[in-house]
Enzyme design. Structure first.
Site, PDB file in Angstrom:
ATOM      1  N   PHE A 134     -20.151  20.491 -13.641  1.00 52.70           N
ATOM      2  CA  PHE A 134     -18.785  20.438 -12.473  1.00 52.70           C
ATOM      3  C   PHE A 134     -18.026  19.468 -12.000  1.00 52.70           C
ATOM      4  O   PHE A 134     -19.048  18.957 -11.136  1.00 52.70           O
ATOM      5  CB  PHE A 134     -18.653  21.653 -11.635  1.00 52.70           C
ATOM      6  N   ASP A 135     -16.881  19.039 -12.151  1.00 56.22           N
ATOM      7  CA  ASP A 135     -16.250  17.882 -11.346  1.00 56.22           C
ATOM      8  C   ASP A 135     -15.768  18.780 -10.129  1.00 56.22           C
ATOM      9  O   ASP A 135     -15.886  20.017 -10.117  1.00 56.22           O
ATOM     10  CB  ASP A 135     -14.859  17.645 -11.983  1.00 56.22           C
ATOM     11  N   LEU A 136     -15.479  18.143  -8.973  1.00 53.34           N
ATOM     12  CA  LEU A 136     -15.344  18.729  -7.853  1.00 53.34           C
ATOM     13  C   LEU A 136     -13.719  18.677  -7.573  1.00 53.34           C
ATOM     14  O   LEU A 136     -13.225  19.766  -7.508  1.00 53.34           O
ATOM     15  CB  LEU A 136     -15.831  17.800  -6.668  1.00 53.34           C
ATOM     16  N   ASP A 137     -12.872  17.513  -7.369  1.00 53.97           N
ATOM     17  CA  ASP A 137     -11.688  17.525  -6.817  1.00 53.97           C
ATOM     18  C   ASP A 137     -10.734  17.785  -8.214  1.00 53.97           C
ATOM     19  O   ASP A 137     -10.783  17.217  -9.502  1.00 53.97           O
ATOM     20  CB  ASP A 137     -11.211  16.058  -6.395  1.00 53.97           C
ATOM     21  N   ASP A 170     -10.895  18.017 -14.964  1.00 56.25           N
ATOM     22  CA  ASP A 170      -9.491  17.877 -14.949  1.00 56.25           C
ATOM     23  C   ASP A 170      -8.857  16.612 -15.428  1.00 56.25           C
ATOM     24  O   ASP A 170      -7.822  16.638 -15.593  1.00 56.25           O
ATOM     25  CB  ASP A 170      -8.880  18.427 -13.796  1.00 56.25           C
TER      26      ASP A 170
END
Length: 217
Positions: free
Chosen positions: A8-11, A168
């Site tokens: 997973f990416d965070l921001d 995203d």
């Protein structure tokens, strides 16, 4: 579609960190006498490495950009870090995936220490088997390098068919493709469909709930 390891990416993927990042950018730019007239102009900074963005959008050379990052972190490390919120449904998603047997890992261009602090602050850290981020010295900032670090640290370089990236922005997609793994692009974050499609996302979803539905195929 069954995968074992989900990165997973965070921001823009787990948390909406826009306010804190933009406030930190404004603080950093103010140190150079630059006033931001339209905060929406800072949206392209959300996701990619900060040093690259300030060079691209404000014409800083690398030395000045590195100095800017230090100024940015003056605000971010004490305030901007927590001007942030978890997207609705994210904790439920992480809980569901972990209980279903997935191994969850973080792969973010945000420095390791800040990333861990944010996950701990929101009580999400225990869902992750590994937290991988950038380095404070800017030697590991690009998403492809971060993803490679996560994969190598967990011995996954020969098991790429079992790995999925969720992010995203185009840098999430391009970084994953650079490492030979599939990508789910999310539309509730800071990128849009055109950006994700152009970068080559394998799947594009609109909501957090869609991620779980896609992974359960």
């Amino acid at each position: 579609m069954k995968k074992q390891y989900i990165l997973f990416d965070l921001d823009g993927t787990l948390t909406d960190s826009q306010e804190g990042i933009m406030n930190s950018i404004e603080h950093g730019l103010a140190c150079y006498g630059i006033r931001v007239e339209d905060r929406s102009s800072l949206r392209p900074f959300l996701g990619p490495p900060l040093i690259d963005s300030v060079m691209k959008y404000y014409g800083f050379d690398r030395e000045k950009a590195a100095e800017f990052v230090v100024k940015y972190r003056e605000y971010f490390s004490t305030r901007g870090l927590f001007e942030n919120r978890v997207y609705p449904g994210v904790e439920e998603l992480l809980k569901t995936l972990k209980e279903a047997g997935y191994t969850l890992m973080l792969a973010t261009s945000k420095p390791d220490g800040f990333s861990r602090q944010i996950l701990e602050h929101f009580g999400l850290d225990h869902y992750f088997a590994f937290i991988g981020g950038a380095t404070m010295d800017e030697k590991r900032t690009h998403k492809g390098d971060v993803i490679r670090y996560v994969l190598e640290s967990n011995g996954l370089t020969d098991r790429l068919e079992e790995v999925m990236m969720v992010g995203d922005r185009e840098n999430d997609v391009l970084g994953a493709k650079e490492n030979g793994i599939e990508v789910i692009g999310v539309l509730y974050g800071y990128g849009d469909r055109e950006e994700l499609q152009s970068a080559g996302a394998d799947h594009i979803v609109e909501t957090v709930e869609d991620i779980a539905a896609l992974l359960s195929w």
